[in-house]
Design an enzyme around this catalytic site. Sequence first.
Site, PDB file in Angstrom:
ATOM      1  CE  LYS A  14      -1.764  -1.044   3.602  1.00 52.02           C
ATOM      2  NZ  LYS A  14      -1.490  -1.645   4.071  1.00 52.02           N
ATOM      3  NE  ARG A  89      -4.052  -1.966   9.715  1.00 51.63           N
ATOM      4  CZ  ARG A  89      -3.476  -1.469   9.475  1.00 51.63           C
ATOM      5  NH1 ARG A  89      -2.605   0.668   8.935  1.00 51.63           N
ATOM      6  NH2 ARG A  89      -1.810  -1.507   9.005  1.00 51.63           N
ATOM      7  NE  ARG A 128       6.859  -3.163   6.230  1.00 52.62           N
ATOM      8  CZ  ARG A 128       6.585  -2.656   6.311  1.00 52.62           C
ATOM      9  NH1 ARG A 128       5.746  -2.395   4.686  1.00 52.62           N
ATOM     10  NH2 ARG A 128       6.189  -3.321   6.820  1.00 52.62           N
ATOM     11  NE  ARG A 134       6.415  -0.816  10.511  1.00 50.02           N
ATOM     12  CZ  ARG A 134       5.796  -0.871   9.433  1.00 50.02           C
ATOM     13  NH1 ARG A 134       5.659  -0.106   8.305  1.00 50.02           N
ATOM     14  NH2 ARG A 134       4.635  -1.538   9.960  1.00 50.02           N
ATOM     15  NE  ARG A 146       2.672  -5.837  11.565  1.00 50.35           N
ATOM     16  CZ  ARG A 146       3.301  -5.398  10.566  1.00 50.35           C
ATOM     17  NH1 ARG A 146       4.738  -5.481  11.314  1.00 50.35           N
ATOM     18  NH2 ARG A 146       3.769  -4.250   9.382  1.00 50.35           N
TER      19      ARG A 146
HETATM   20  P1  ADP Z   1       1.518  -2.648   7.888  1.00 47.87           P
HETATM   21  O1  ADP Z   1      -0.149  -1.828   7.499  1.00 47.87           O
HETATM   22  O2  ADP Z   1       2.408  -2.415   7.211  1.00 47.87           O
HETATM   23  O3  ADP Z   1       1.108  -3.004   9.327  1.00 47.87           O
HETATM   24  P2  ADP Z   1       1.490   0.279   9.158  1.00 47.87           P
HETATM   25  O4  ADP Z   1       1.740   1.693   8.375  1.00 47.87           O
HETATM   26  O5  ADP Z   1      -0.346   0.699   7.963  1.00 47.87           O
HETATM   27  O6  ADP Z   1       1.438  -0.616   8.617  1.00 47.87           O
HETATM   28  O7  ADP Z   1       0.265   0.316  10.264  1.00 47.87           O
HETATM   29  C1  ADP Z   1       1.398  -0.141  11.440  1.00 47.87           C
HETATM   30  C2  ADP Z   1       1.070  -0.002  12.695  1.00 47.87           C
HETATM   31  O8  ADP Z   1       0.844   1.705  13.389  1.00 47.87           O
HETATM   32  C3  ADP Z   1      -0.526  -1.062  12.492  1.00 47.87           C
HETATM   33  O9  ADP Z   1       0.162  -2.680  13.560  1.00 47.87           O
HETATM   34  C4  ADP Z   1      -0.880  -0.536  13.653  1.00 47.87           C
HETATM   35  O10 ADP Z   1      -0.673  -0.880  15.093  1.00 47.87           O
HETATM   36  C5  ADP Z   1      -1.433   1.376  13.929  1.00 47.87           C
HETATM   37  N1  ADP Z   1      -2.181   1.894  12.725  1.00 47.87           N
HETATM   38  C6  ADP Z   1      -2.012   2.369  11.404  1.00 47.87           C
HETATM   39  N2  ADP Z   1      -3.160   2.680  11.443  1.00 47.87           N
HETATM   40  C7  ADP Z   1      -4.589   1.936  12.439  1.00 47.87           C
HETATM   41  C8  ADP Z   1      -5.563   1.935  12.337  1.00 47.87           C
HETATM   42  N3  ADP Z   1      -6.512   2.883  11.127  1.00 47.87           N
HETATM   43  N4  ADP Z   1      -6.110   1.588  12.767  1.00 47.87           N
HETATM   44  C9  ADP Z   1      -5.117   1.606  13.828  1.00 47.87           C
HETATM   45  N5  ADP Z   1      -4.162   1.088  14.391  1.00 47.87           N
HETATM   46  C10 ADP Z   1      -3.056   1.247  13.115  1.00 47.87           C
END
Ligand code: ADP
Length: 191
Positions: A14, A89, A128, A134, A146
């Site tokens: 994404k 999400r 990654r 991270r 996750r």
């Molecule tokens: P990825 O999709 O690769 O896991 P992101 O950068 O989108 O990584 O998200 C990293 C973390 O940030 C998630 O695992 C969560 O803890 C938090 N997070 C991001 N967006 C949201 C959301 N919309 N609602 C709840 N937690 C979120």
Amino acid sequence: MLNIVLFGPPGAGKGTQSEKILKKYNLVHLATGDLFRLHLNNETQLGLEAKKYMNKGDLVPDEIVISMVEDKINKSSNVIGFIFDGFPRTINQAVALDNMLEKKNIPIKQMIALKVEENELIKRIINRSKTSGREDDKSIDKINNRIQVYNQETKPVADYYKKHDKYSEVDGIGVIDEIFLKLCSKIDELT
Ligand code: ADP
């Protein structure tokens, strides 16, 4: 207004594809994970709170995410459209987003989902982790958590958009530029 939700599990690409899309279509990138990481780096109160959840691979509570997104939308002016990445999400977040955008009369045009199977996701995230720094990329347990959280809480958000006739999908496996072209042809159908 060209508001798009780019959807998919962790590691689906994404972030990579959003960067390319927003340049081509002049959209504003609203990536909640990036916003949280910015807060985390700046050690803000919000960042410290979000860190507790992020580092375990759990979702940050809806009310925190929703108010952060609302703030970002309100502060953005002269926008052609947003590309939402990593948000919504949960169903709650999807409903809250619809309410926010309805008030401004700028609804979501489409959710586009990147389809990638689980084994490939895990491979990509492990890869990654060598450069991302991270915490949530670091262990297989966190990565698995996750993906599980995605399957339980996030996947139903696709059904929400399907129900509203705003869902489409693209195969997320292959060469980055080819996936990008497929996304572009979906987006061009919307304009
Ligand atoms: P990825 O999709 O690769 O896991 P992101 O950068 O989108 O990584 O998200 C990293 C973390 O940030 C998630 O695992 C969560 O803890 C938090 N997070 C991001 N967006 C949201 C959301 N919309 N609602 C709840 N937690 C979120």
